[in-house]
Scaffold this active site. Structure first.
Site, PDB file in Angstrom:
ATOM      1  N   ALA A  67       0.865  -1.166   0.000  1.00  0.00           N
ATOM      2  CA  ALA A  67       0.000   0.000   0.000  1.00  0.00           C
ATOM      3  C   ALA A  67       0.909   1.225   0.000  1.00  0.00           C
ATOM      4  O   ALA A  67       2.049   1.163   0.490  1.00  0.00           O
ATOM      5  CB  ALA A  67      -0.876  -0.018   1.236  1.00  0.00           C
ATOM      6  N   GLY A 112       0.580  -4.994   0.876  1.00  0.00           N
ATOM      7  CA  GLY A 112      -0.586  -5.061  -0.016  1.00  0.00           C
ATOM      8  C   GLY A 112      -0.289  -5.755  -1.332  1.00  0.00           C
ATOM      9  O   GLY A 112      -1.203  -6.270  -1.984  1.00  0.00           O
ATOM     10  N   GLU A 115      -0.598  -9.330  -0.606  1.00  0.00           N
ATOM     11  CA  GLU A 115      -2.037  -9.574  -0.399  1.00  0.00           C
ATOM     12  C   GLU A 115      -2.796  -9.596  -1.734  1.00  0.00           C
ATOM     13  O   GLU A 115      -3.735 -10.385  -1.908  1.00  0.00           O
ATOM     14  CB  GLU A 115      -2.598  -8.501   0.544  1.00  0.00           C
ATOM     15  CG  GLU A 115      -2.045  -8.658   1.961  1.00  0.00           C
ATOM     16  CD  GLU A 115      -2.302  -7.452   2.847  1.00  0.00           C
ATOM     17  OE1 GLU A 115      -1.810  -6.343   2.519  1.00  0.00           O
ATOM     18  OE2 GLU A 115      -3.001  -7.591   3.868  1.00  0.00           O
ATOM     19  N   GLU A 135       4.323  -5.123   7.512  1.00  0.00           N
ATOM     20  CA  GLU A 135       3.511  -4.129   8.226  1.00  0.00           C
ATOM     21  C   GLU A 135       3.967  -3.905   9.661  1.00  0.00           C
ATOM     22  O   GLU A 135       3.858  -2.790  10.189  1.00  0.00           O
ATOM     23  CB  GLU A 135       2.030  -4.544   8.206  1.00  0.00           C
ATOM     24  CG  GLU A 135       1.348  -4.355   6.862  1.00  0.00           C
ATOM     25  CD  GLU A 135       1.542  -5.533   5.913  1.00  0.00           C
ATOM     26  OE1 GLU A 135       2.354  -6.444   6.212  1.00  0.00           O
ATOM     27  OE2 GLU A 135       0.873  -5.553   4.868  1.00  0.00           O
TER      28      GLU A 135
HETATM   29  N1  CAA Z   1       4.582   3.152  -0.711  1.00  0.00           N
HETATM   30  C1  CAA Z   1       4.964   4.294  -1.277  1.00  0.00           C
HETATM   31  N2  CAA Z   1       6.080   4.425  -2.008  1.00  0.00           N
HETATM   32  C2  CAA Z   1       6.866   3.357  -2.148  1.00  0.00           C
HETATM   33  C3  CAA Z   1       6.529   2.117  -1.577  1.00  0.00           C
HETATM   34  C4  CAA Z   1       5.314   2.025  -0.834  1.00  0.00           C
HETATM   35  N3  CAA Z   1       4.874   0.884  -0.288  1.00  0.00           N
HETATM   36  N4  CAA Z   1       7.494   1.230  -1.879  1.00  0.00           N
HETATM   37  C5  CAA Z   1       8.398   1.877  -2.613  1.00  0.00           C
HETATM   38  N5  CAA Z   1       8.026   3.169  -2.778  1.00  0.00           N
HETATM   39  C6  CAA Z   1       8.732   4.228  -3.521  1.00  0.00           C
HETATM   40  C7  CAA Z   1       9.912   4.754  -2.726  1.00  0.00           C
HETATM   41  O1  CAA Z   1       9.488   5.726  -1.782  1.00  0.00           O
HETATM   42  C8  CAA Z   1      10.771   5.335  -3.825  1.00  0.00           C
HETATM   43  O2  CAA Z   1      10.231   6.579  -4.208  1.00  0.00           O
HETATM   44  P1  CAA Z   1      11.237   7.824  -4.506  1.00  0.00           P
HETATM   45  O3  CAA Z   1      12.046   7.346  -5.705  1.00  0.00           O
HETATM   46  O4  CAA Z   1      10.304   8.934  -4.844  1.00  0.00           O
HETATM   47  O5  CAA Z   1      12.046   8.007  -3.299  1.00  0.00           O
HETATM   48  C9  CAA Z   1      10.522   4.370  -4.989  1.00  0.00           C
HETATM   49  O6  CAA Z   1       9.309   3.692  -4.693  1.00  0.00           O
HETATM   50  C10 CAA Z   1      11.623   3.342  -5.137  1.00  0.00           C
HETATM   51  O7  CAA Z   1      11.773   2.692  -3.892  1.00  0.00           O
HETATM   52  P2  CAA Z   1      13.172   2.571  -3.118  1.00  0.00           P
HETATM   53  O8  CAA Z   1      14.063   3.710  -3.483  1.00  0.00           O
HETATM   54  O9  CAA Z   1      12.881   2.375  -1.673  1.00  0.00           O
HETATM   55  O10 CAA Z   1      13.732   1.256  -3.773  1.00  0.00           O
HETATM   56  P3  CAA Z   1      14.734   0.185  -3.106  1.00  0.00           P
HETATM   57  O11 CAA Z   1      15.165  -0.720  -4.206  1.00  0.00           O
HETATM   58  O12 CAA Z   1      15.789   0.861  -2.322  1.00  0.00           O
HETATM   59  O13 CAA Z   1      13.821  -0.641  -2.073  1.00  0.00           O
HETATM   60  C11 CAA Z   1      11.855  -1.804  -1.374  1.00  0.00           C
HETATM   61  C12 CAA Z   1      12.740  -1.395  -2.563  1.00  0.00           C
HETATM   62  C13 CAA Z   1      12.612  -2.797  -0.479  1.00  0.00           C
HETATM   63  C14 CAA Z   1      10.611  -2.476  -1.942  1.00  0.00           C
HETATM   64  C15 CAA Z   1      11.501  -0.550  -0.537  1.00  0.00           C
HETATM   65  O14 CAA Z   1      10.983   0.425  -1.441  1.00  0.00           O
HETATM   66  C16 CAA Z   1      10.469  -0.780   0.519  1.00  0.00           C
HETATM   67  O15 CAA Z   1      10.791  -1.313   1.582  1.00  0.00           O
HETATM   68  N6  CAA Z   1       9.203  -0.345   0.269  1.00  0.00           N
HETATM   69  C17 CAA Z   1       8.145  -0.419   1.244  1.00  0.00           C
HETATM   70  C18 CAA Z   1       7.653  -1.818   1.408  1.00  0.00           C
HETATM   71  C19 CAA Z   1       6.565  -1.892   2.460  1.00  0.00           C
HETATM   72  O16 CAA Z   1       6.777  -1.630   3.629  1.00  0.00           O
HETATM   73  N7  CAA Z   1       5.350  -2.303   2.041  1.00  0.00           N
HETATM   74  C20 CAA Z   1       4.234  -2.470   2.918  1.00  0.00           C
HETATM   75  C21 CAA Z   1       3.395  -1.243   2.965  1.00  0.00           C
HETATM   76  S1  CAA Z   1       2.164  -1.347   4.217  1.00  0.00           S
HETATM   77  C22 CAA Z   1       0.909  -2.239   3.521  1.00  0.00           C
HETATM   78  O17 CAA Z   1       0.943  -2.656   2.381  1.00  0.00           O
HETATM   79  C23 CAA Z   1      -0.189  -2.453   4.491  1.00  0.00           C
HETATM   80  C24 CAA Z   1      -1.454  -3.027   4.084  1.00  0.00           C
HETATM   81  O18 CAA Z   1      -1.704  -4.205   4.070  1.00  0.00           O
HETATM   82  C25 CAA Z   1      -2.517  -2.063   3.878  1.00  0.00           C
END
Ligand code: CAA
Length: 261
Positions: A67, A112, A115, A135
């Site tokens: 998400a 998400g 999911e 999460e």
């Molecule tokens: N939400 C918003 N933006 C996201 C994102 C997310 N879940 N995942 C990645 N992005 C964005 C980053 O902010 C970044 O944007 P900018 O270039 O503008 O800075 C871009 O995508 C590229 O990401 P990274 O620079 O972080 O890329 P990376 O290769 O260094 O890392 C990754 C990749 C490990 C996937 C890392 O991006 C990450 O950990 N993302 C978040 C993953 C996460 O925690 N997901 C769960 C969300 S909570 C959820 O989903 C709950 C639910 O059930 C409702």
């Protein structure tokens, strides 16, 4: 229909491909994307010629990285619930599609994203796929069905480990624990998805539709009620042209030609 965050395209003979298309944010799911996912599922469901849906993410790096955290950071409790309800509706619409949905996971499937893959009937992963429910790192619980669909797919103990530690698993381990059906080299992901979709598309369409529905509906029922639904569906299919054709073709030692009637 045109979408801003998705691409939905028929690719051949009733097989659709849905691509979550926000590669700059690793295809993270916003409220708008969820609304579009629900609309896209309705569009596929409304096409009587549809036979399968392939679900994937745009770009080389991610299926869906979760998400959208930038949209969740300031959510009120009401906003948070609305967000999850929108996901629940969209994902359930995919799960209950009359045709199978196959997730083609091409990179990160986190939160998400994992999911969404779990809302598909089964998952094929590229060898660079990474799954996880991170999460707990963000101070929330999975809100798009992960606490329910992950244990149903991989068993309670493994699901709890992944949900409580946030540990990410690579494609091979995901296959070992039953989260993923097949792992293929990245450049063969679409071909593998198409191969499976074509196999299913060649079967009797009503039989496929009823079988899928029985599995999903039955999981929420006690065994006797679920088997009663199965019996009813079997009786209904006995009235179909495709049942006559399938059985005659077997007895006449020729391939069956199904019309979905
Ligand atoms: N939400 C918003 N933006 C996201 C994102 C997310 N879940 N995942 C990645 N992005 C964005 C980053 O902010 C970044 O944007 P900018 O270039 O503008 O800075 C871009 O995508 C590229 O990401 P990274 O620079 O972080 O890329 P990376 O290769 O260094 O890392 C990754 C990749 C490990 C996937 C890392 O991006 C990450 O950990 N993302 C978040 C993953 C996460 O925690 N997901 C769960 C969300 S909570 C959820 O989903 C709950 C639910 O059930 C409702």
């Amino acid at each position: 229909m045109a979408y801003e965050n998705l691409i939905l395209e028929p690719i051949e003979h009733g097989i659709y491909r849905l691509t979550v298309n926000r590669p700059k944010a690793l295809n993270a799911l916003t409220p708008e994307t969820l609304a579009e996912l629900e609309a896209a599922a309705a569009q596929v469901a409304a096409d009587p010629a549809a036979r399968a849906l392939l679900v994937t993410g745009a770009g080389d790096k991610a299926f869906v990285a979760g998400a959208d955290i930038s949209r969740m950071v300031d959510m009120t409790p009401e906003d948070g619930q609305r967000f999850c309800e929108a996901a629940l509706k969209a994902f359930r619409a995919i799960e209950l599609l009359p045709v199978p949905a196959i997730a083609l996971v091409n990179g990160y499937a986190l939160g998400g994203g994992c999911e969404l893959a779990l809302a598909c009937d089964f998952i094929v992963a590229a060898d660079n796929a990474i799954f996880g429910q991170p999460e707990v790192n963000l101070g929330i619980n999975p809100g798009f069905g992960g606490t329910q669909r992950l244990p149903r797919r991989v068993g309670t103990g493994m699901a709890l480990e992944l949900l409580l530690t946030g540990r990410q698993v690579r494609a091979e381990e995901a296959q070992r624990i039953g989260l993923v059906n097949h792992v293929v080299p990245r450049d063969q992901l679409m071909a593998k998805g198409l191969e499976l979709a074509r196999q299913i598309a060649a079967k009797a369409p009503l039989a496929v539709r009823y079988t899928k529905r029985l599995v999903h509906r039955g999981q929420n029922l006690d065994l006797d009620s679920a088997c009663a639904l199965e019996t009813q569906a079997f009786g209904l299919l006995c009235a179909s042209e495709d049942k006559r054709e399938g059985m005659r073709a077997f007895l006449e030692k020729r391939p069956a030609v199904f019309h979905g009637r």
